[in-house]
Design a protein around this motif. Sequence first.
Motif, mmCIF file in Angstrom:
data_model
loop_
_atom_site.group_PDB
_atom_site.id
_atom_site.type_symbol
_atom_site.label_atom_id
_atom_site.label_comp_id
_atom_site.label_asym_id
_atom_site.label_seq_id
_atom_site.Cartn_x
_atom_site.Cartn_y
_atom_site.Cartn_z
ATOM 1 N N TYR A 84 0.839 -1.205 0.000
ATOM 2 C CA TYR A 84 0.000 0.000 0.000
ATOM 3 C C TYR A 84 0.872 1.252 0.000
ATOM 4 N N LYS A 88 1.332 4.461 -2.900
ATOM 5 C CA LYS A 88 1.066 5.868 -2.581
ATOM 6 C C LYS A 88 2.313 6.743 -2.630
ATOM 7 N N HIS A 95 1.150 12.118 -1.566
ATOM 8 C CA HIS A 95 0.034 11.400 -0.939
ATOM 9 C C HIS A 95 0.238 11.173 0.554
ATOM 10 N N THR A 98 -2.954 11.342 2.498
ATOM 11 C CA THR A 98 -3.781 10.149 2.273
ATOM 12 C C THR A 98 -3.303 8.996 3.133
ATOM 13 N N VAL A 99 -1.985 8.801 3.175
ATOM 14 C CA VAL A 99 -1.409 7.728 3.989
ATOM 15 C C VAL A 99 -1.710 7.962 5.463
#
Length: 266
Positions: A84, A88, A95, A98-99
Amino acid sequence: MTPILLDQSAALCDRLAATLEAIVISDRWVAHHRGCDRPSRWQQGLMQTAQACATGEPLTAQVWQPHFHRLGEPAAVLINALPYLWLKADAHSHHRATVEGWLTDLQLPPAEAKACKDLFLLLCGEMRHATPGRHRSPVAPAFNWRFSGEPEPELGQALALVAQSQGQMAVALKVAAQRGWGSATIALVGLLVGLTGGRASLGAKLRQRWLIDYSDPNAGTPDADPWHLLDAHHLEAIATELHHRWAGLGAYSTLPEPAFPLGIRV
């Protein structure tokens, strides 16, 4: 893409493949030296998260929170979060929010969440320096990236060992074992060696013995190798699929059957 971007993309794909190979090699190495006395949950978990990410499934907290909470230690969480975090990551950490939101939704313990943030920043840093032919010290990544404060202790110790061993996989594994580190932490050391040094850093002898020619002496027993259905070809295909999706090109469809023999069990 321009030629330099194509070269950089190929270098990143090789670095990801080396990282996955290093995790498997490290875990098999430690199992041999400790008589298979290591938990297998995180190994299966890595294949589960890799499969999900390669096929485009978002690792939503609603589905994956129990999975990450069962792992129980920062090193295991880091290894499982790697696919994952790779998807990203980019050279400028675009990002990051987002993480951080994903980690908040997972409700991980603070140490595990911070370790994931630090690994994400390390991945972004590597993507800034992965161009072939660029001269750099193999141990520079251990201390040059800006983490959110000091790195999480387990990750920091692993990074320091990679630096002290000059990125030499065999040396790093032996020292980690001598220090009594757990199997997931030793595999984390391998992950960092592969990430920062590529396949060349793994060593031909280690790759040959623990990946290419590996034969499980405990096949068919409760101590069977948790990676027993994977080989170098499978790991290459997984890395290619993840890298293709990271590049925004969708599914690449290189995965052999069965590509992910452990399946998703969350």
